[in-house]
Design a protein around this motif. Structure first.
Motif, PDB file in Angstrom:
ATOM      1  N   GLY A   1       2.929   9.937 -22.772  1.00 43.75           N
ATOM      2  CA  GLY A   1       2.142   8.799 -22.315  1.00 43.75           C
ATOM      3  C   GLY A   1       2.970   7.965 -21.358  1.00 43.75           C
ATOM      4  O   GLY A   1       4.151   8.253 -21.118  1.00 43.75           O
ATOM      5  N   PRO A   2       2.388   6.926 -20.756  1.00 49.74           N
ATOM      6  CA  PRO A   2       3.123   6.073 -19.820  1.00 49.74           C
ATOM      7  C   PRO A   2       4.343   5.436 -20.484  1.00 49.74           C
ATOM      8  O   PRO A   2       4.328   5.114 -21.670  1.00 49.74           O
ATOM      9  CB  PRO A   2       2.093   5.009 -19.414  1.00 49.74           C
ATOM     10  N   ILE A   3       5.397   5.257 -19.707  1.00 46.39           N
ATOM     11  CA  ILE A   3       6.626   4.622 -20.178  1.00 46.39           C
ATOM     12  C   ILE A   3       6.754   3.271 -19.487  1.00 46.39           C
ATOM     13  O   ILE A   3       6.820   3.202 -18.256  1.00 46.39           O
ATOM     14  CB  ILE A   3       7.867   5.483 -19.852  1.00 46.39           C
ATOM     15  N   ALA A   4       6.781   2.216 -20.269  1.00 49.81           N
ATOM     16  CA  ALA A   4       6.920   0.874 -19.711  1.00 49.81           C
ATOM     17  C   ALA A   4       8.393   0.534 -19.519  1.00 49.81           C
ATOM     18  O   ALA A   4       9.257   1.018 -20.247  1.00 49.81           O
ATOM     19  CB  ALA A   4       6.270  -0.160 -20.634  1.00 49.81           C
TER      20      ALA A   4
ATOM     21  N   PRO B   1       0.660  -2.129 -17.947  1.00 46.76           N
ATOM     22  CA  PRO B   1       0.119  -0.772 -17.934  1.00 46.76           C
ATOM     23  C   PRO B   1       0.839   0.173 -16.978  1.00 46.76           C
ATOM     24  O   PRO B   1       0.614   1.370 -17.010  1.00 46.76           O
ATOM     25  CB  PRO B   1      -1.334  -0.990 -17.487  1.00 46.76           C
ATOM     26  N   ASP B   2       1.705  -0.350 -16.099  1.00 46.34           N
ATOM     27  CA  ASP B   2       2.346   0.487 -15.100  1.00 46.34           C
ATOM     28  C   ASP B   2       3.314   1.470 -15.750  1.00 46.34           C
ATOM     29  O   ASP B   2       4.040   1.127 -16.687  1.00 46.34           O
ATOM     30  CB  ASP B   2       3.102  -0.378 -14.086  1.00 46.34           C
ATOM     31  N   ASP B   3       3.318   2.706 -15.242  1.00 50.68           N
ATOM     32  CA  ASP B   3       4.220   3.740 -15.731  1.00 50.68           C
ATOM     33  C   ASP B   3       5.513   3.670 -14.923  1.00 50.68           C
ATOM     34  O   ASP B   3       5.529   3.950 -13.723  1.00 50.68           O
ATOM     35  CB  ASP B   3       3.577   5.117 -15.574  1.00 50.68           C
TER      36      ASP B   3
ATOM     37  N   LEU C   1      12.581   4.374 -13.364  1.00 48.23           N
ATOM     38  CA  LEU C   1      13.728   4.225 -14.256  1.00 48.23           C
ATOM     39  C   LEU C   1      14.711   5.376 -14.080  1.00 48.23           C
ATOM     40  O   LEU C   1      15.932   5.175 -14.073  1.00 48.23           O
ATOM     41  CB  LEU C   1      13.253   4.151 -15.714  1.00 48.23           C
ATOM     42  N   LEU C   2      14.185   6.596 -13.927  1.00 46.88           N
ATOM     43  CA  LEU C   2      15.068   7.745 -13.752  1.00 46.88           C
ATOM     44  C   LEU C   2      15.771   7.706 -12.389  1.00 46.88           C
ATOM     45  O   LEU C   2      16.947   8.066 -12.281  1.00 46.88           O
ATOM     46  CB  LEU C   2      14.282   9.046 -13.907  1.00 46.88           C
TER      47      LEU C   2
END
Length: 260
Positions: A131-134, A141-143, A148-149
């Motif tokens: 699922g999306p990662i905050a 709601p943004d992924d 981040l990576l």
């Protein structure tokens, strides 16, 4: 009653010898617990159990896990992630933790496969969240998984045609022919910590293991939720990687192999 506990040296260093001895003697460790990894019940009086210490910027939380799920260790997290860990330790709050938007290792799906680049096979791992990662500290709601990576040094991949650059400080842990974890640098140059850790060691094919031992490196590709999907064959996995790359939904890095 004494507990069947593993208390790693780094955990003992954090909590002190006195508290570690109290745990082993059963004075401060529960008999029954919910495993912080697989979420199923455990019994430290009758089952080999690991102590897992979550350490944030200001607080620390001691949790317990089946020894077969996780080794005893210190897990460095942000204060926001620690709140998610606290929620996940209590089974009655598990659903709340999953809705909090806190990124946790358990939401990362990992698939192993061989990738053909310039006529040569390379061992690869494909990472995709369920699922999306905050971003830590946010609940929007943004992924933020790919941003981040990229901040960690993963490079965008627009075409799966070349070996990505090595991401220094990261590694893939393979032990006794099984995949255990992807490790990232520890805070302030400390010991590596698990970015992803298998609930149970994952089997890899003999061909994958042979290629990994030959090259002493593993290619790690990552896409946001829904970017790859669970593909039953390597040819379909490659097609999904190519499609994600063409859509700008793929990042990658090469990581040294730790173990055999």
């Amino acid at each position: 009653m004494p507990r069947i506990l593993d208390v790693a040296d780094d955990v003992r260093a954090e909590i002190g010898d006195e508290e570690a001895d109290r745990l082993l003697a059963g004075e401060s460790a529960p008999g029954a617990y919910d495993c912080t990894s697989c979420r199923t019940p455990g019994d430290a009086e009758h089952e080999h159990t690991s102590t897992v210490l979550f350490v944030g910027e200001e607080t620390a939380v001691l949790a317990f896990a089946h020894a077969g799920c996780l080794p005893s260790q210190v897990v460095r997290v942000t204060e926001e992630q620690l709140q998610g860990a606290v929620a996940s330790i209590t089974a009655s709050e598990a659903s709340e933790a999953s809705e909090s938007g806190v990124p946790q290792q358990a939401v990362l799906g990992v698939t192993s496969g061989l990738v053909l680049l310039d006529g040569e096979l390379h061992p690869a791992l494909v990472v995709e969240p369920t699922g999306p990662i905050a971003r830590p500290g946010t609940t929007g709601p943004d992924d933020a998984f790919l941003p981040l990576l990229r901040e960690q040094g993963f490079a965008p991949v627009h075409e799966v045609s070349a070996v990505p650059q090595v991401l220094h400080g990261w590694s893939v842990l393979l032990a006794v022919g099984q995949l255990h974890a992807v490790l990232q640098p520890g805070p302030d140059g400390g010991s590596p910590v698990a970015w992803w850790q298998a609930h149970q060691p994952l089997q890899v094919t003999e061909g994958w293991r042979t290629a990994a031992n030959k090259r002493q490196a593993v290619l790690v590709y990552a896409a946001p939720a829904g970017g790859i999907g669970r593909q039953p064959r390597e040819d379909l996995l490659r097609e999904a990687l190519d499609k994600a790359a063409a859509q700008g939904l793929l990042v990658a890095a090469a990581m040294p192999l730790a173990g055999t």
